[in-house]
Design an enzyme around this catalytic site. Structure first.
Site, PDB file in Angstrom:
ATOM      1  N   SER A  46       0.560  -1.343   0.507  1.00 46.66           N
ATOM      2  CA  SER A  46      -0.308  -0.024   0.225  1.00 46.66           C
ATOM      3  C   SER A  46       0.843   1.329  -0.205  1.00 46.66           C
ATOM      4  CB  SER A  46      -0.599  -0.113   1.266  1.00 46.66           C
ATOM      5  OG  SER A  46      -1.645  -1.125   1.308  1.00 46.66           O
ATOM      6  N   CYS A 260      -9.172  -1.464   3.106  1.00 48.74           N
ATOM      7  CA  CYS A 260      -8.592  -0.041   2.740  1.00 48.74           C
ATOM      8  C   CYS A 260      -8.938  -0.083   0.877  1.00 48.74           C
ATOM      9  CB  CYS A 260      -7.197  -0.381   3.321  1.00 48.74           C
ATOM     10  SG  CYS A 260      -6.669   0.162   4.575  1.00 48.74           S
ATOM     11  N   LEU A 261      -8.604  -0.433  -0.021  1.00 46.25           N
ATOM     12  CA  LEU A 261      -8.534  -0.187  -1.055  1.00 46.25           C
ATOM     13  C   LEU A 261      -9.199  -0.993  -1.544  1.00 46.25           C
ATOM     14  CD1 LEU A 261      -7.426   1.019  -3.413  1.00 46.25           C
ATOM     15  CD2 LEU A 261      -6.410  -0.440  -4.139  1.00 46.25           C
ATOM     16  N   GLN A 264     -12.700   1.506  -0.537  1.00 45.26           N
ATOM     17  CA  GLN A 264     -12.600   2.928  -1.256  1.00 45.26           C
ATOM     18  C   GLN A 264     -13.499   1.853  -3.044  1.00 45.26           C
ATOM     19  OE1 GLN A 264      -8.683   3.993  -1.474  1.00 45.26           O
ATOM     20  NE2 GLN A 264      -8.802   3.663   0.451  1.00 45.26           N
ATOM     21  N   TYR A 305      -7.328   8.133   1.088  1.00 42.48           N
ATOM     22  CA  TYR A 305      -8.314   8.063   0.250  1.00 42.48           C
ATOM     23  C   TYR A 305      -9.475   7.620   1.276  1.00 42.48           C
ATOM     24  CZ  TYR A 305      -5.972   9.620  -3.975  1.00 42.48           C
ATOM     25  OH  TYR A 305      -5.340   9.683  -4.732  1.00 42.48           O
ATOM     26  N   HIS A 345      -7.117  -1.540   9.257  1.00 42.00           N
ATOM     27  CA  HIS A 345      -6.895  -3.053   9.004  1.00 42.00           C
ATOM     28  C   HIS A 345      -6.810  -4.318  10.053  1.00 42.00           C
ATOM     29  CE1 HIS A 345      -3.853  -2.574   5.008  1.00 42.00           C
ATOM     30  NE2 HIS A 345      -4.361  -1.194   5.255  1.00 42.00           N
ATOM     31  N   GLU A 347      -6.578  -7.402  10.388  1.00 44.11           N
ATOM     32  CA  GLU A 347      -5.114  -7.956  10.339  1.00 44.11           C
ATOM     33  C   GLU A 347      -4.380  -7.368  10.872  1.00 44.11           C
ATOM     34  OE1 GLU A 347      -3.628  -6.107   7.396  1.00 44.11           O
ATOM     35  OE2 GLU A 347      -5.295  -6.349   7.856  1.00 44.11           O
TER      36      GLU A 347
END
Length: 388
Positions: A46, A260-261, A264, A305, A345, A347
């Site tokens: 990332s 995360c991504l 989005q 983002y 996250h 994890e």
């Protein structure tokens, strides 16, 4: 002494000393507030196209080992610290952080006033920079111009630079193998996935097949998955247009879990929008409130983002988690279509494990999906028997 410079696009210069590889590196500078976990941070895909400033003053004191990597290489463009420990003390260490960066060809700069640099980013926002390490004096004006003219993150598909090239079954590493007797067939789309996410899925009872980011929905469904995981990854979610199409076609077919991504990309697939934060969220101590239970989780985060919840008002998506630092969206859910996603996250690696329950919630969605499929099959069989 090899000199080190951090030269921002606005002309601001921070001087230091090199402790990594010599050369130049271009990246967007962001700061991370984690106290430990630098090895996991620098190997997290990332962070592709980014240079990381660690706000904790001493970094590298326990060295680098063979286990705490989140991918097959260092992904940060550069690392900036106040003090780099050259003589680590830990029984698992195989080398120092500086040796690791030199081995990987990554610029590392220490003796930088990281408090000042962090304050500057907080006030001005994340900005592009050139990191320089060498014995000669750099042309500061030319490097600041180079940083300013660099394309950066916005509008760039960074996922293509980190995704796997071929599908593979995740078995862990020789140092950290994972069980292969899971009952759930899960396909993980690799937008820049961290290894610990795959380990957590495996420990939850999943047989995980990782596929490239460009894999189509048709190809994924042909693998008969019980669920699909949408991974973390770098850069601007609006630029990963092929992912929008794939996810849009997967919604409502199988349970989906995004981090995360992946969160989005789900937002955009639903017809919503994601916007860039001023300086992002990067660290292992961000408070998140679960809207359903009211409980507060301390979380690990790494994103620039964020989801605009107003853009999803026309959908069946609800907000489930919120960041207590700035009240931005930190989680969404579509119960009708069995979709779950968070903007942090669960994890960890590094960070706390308060949010590990989300993997169980994904498994619960999968079990509901399997039960519904089996019920439909049983009813179909009953009709066939009756008609005979």
């Amino acid at each position: 002494m090899v000199k080190g410079y951090v030269i921002l696009e606005d002309g601001t210069v921070y001087k230091g000393k090199s402790f990594g590889a010599e050369g130049e590196a271009l990246g967007e500078v962001v700061f991370n507030t984690s106290l430990t976990g630098y090895q996991e941070i620098i190997t997290d895909p990332s962070y592709n196209r980014q240079a990381v400033v660690m706000t904790y003053p001493q970094i590298g004191n326990y060295g680098v080992n063979r286990e705490d990597v989140e991918s097959d290489r260092v992904h940060v463009e550069g690392l900036i610290v106040r003090e780099a420990c050259a003589y680590p003390s830990n029984f698992t260490a195989v080398m120092s952080l500086g040796e690791y960066l030199r081995q990987e060809g990554v610029v590392g700069i220490e003796k930088v006033d990281t408090r000042s640099l962090t304050r500057h980013i907080r006030e001005a926002g994340s900005m592009k920079a050139v990191l320089y390490a060498g014995t000669k004096e750099p042309d500061v004006a030319a490097l600041a111009k180079k940083a300013h003219e660099w394309e950066g993150l916005s509008g760039v598909d960074s996922v293509r630079e980190v995704t796997c090239s071929e599908p593979y079954v995740f078995t862990g590493t020789p140092e950290r193998p994972v069980p292969q007797d899971g009952k759930y067939n899960v396909v993980a789309i690799d937008y820049g996935v961290k290894s610990n996410i795959l380990r957590m899925l495996s420990r939850a009872g999943c047989r995980v097949t990782v596929v490239p980011a460009q894999t189509t929905a048709t190809e994924i469904l042909a693998m008969n998955p019980h669920g699909v995981f949408l991974s973390n990854g770098p850069g601007d979610p609006s630029a990963v247009t092929y992912a929008h199409t794939t996810i849009r076609e997967l919604i409502g077919t199988v349970p989906l879990f995004g981090i995360c991504l992946g969160h989005q990309l789900l937002t955009i697939a639903y017809g919503g929008a994601a916007y860039k934060l001023k300086f992002g969220h990067h660290g292992g101590n961000h408070p998140i409130q679960n809207r359903t239970t009211g409980s507060v989780e301390i979380t690990a985060q790494n994103h620039c983002y964020c989801t605009d919840m107003n853009s999803l008002s026309h959908t069946t998506v609800e907000e489930t988690h919120v960041n207590l630092n700035d009240e931005t969206c930190a989680g969404i859910r579509d119960r009708k279509n069995r979709v779950l996603a968070v903007q942090y996250h669960p994890e960890a690696s590094p960070g706390p494990h308060d949010s590990a329950y989300l993997f169980r919630e994904f498994i619960d969605m999968i079990n509901d999906y399997i039960s519904e499929k089996n019920k439909g099959f049983t009813e179909c069989q009953s009709v066939r028997i009756y008609t005979k």
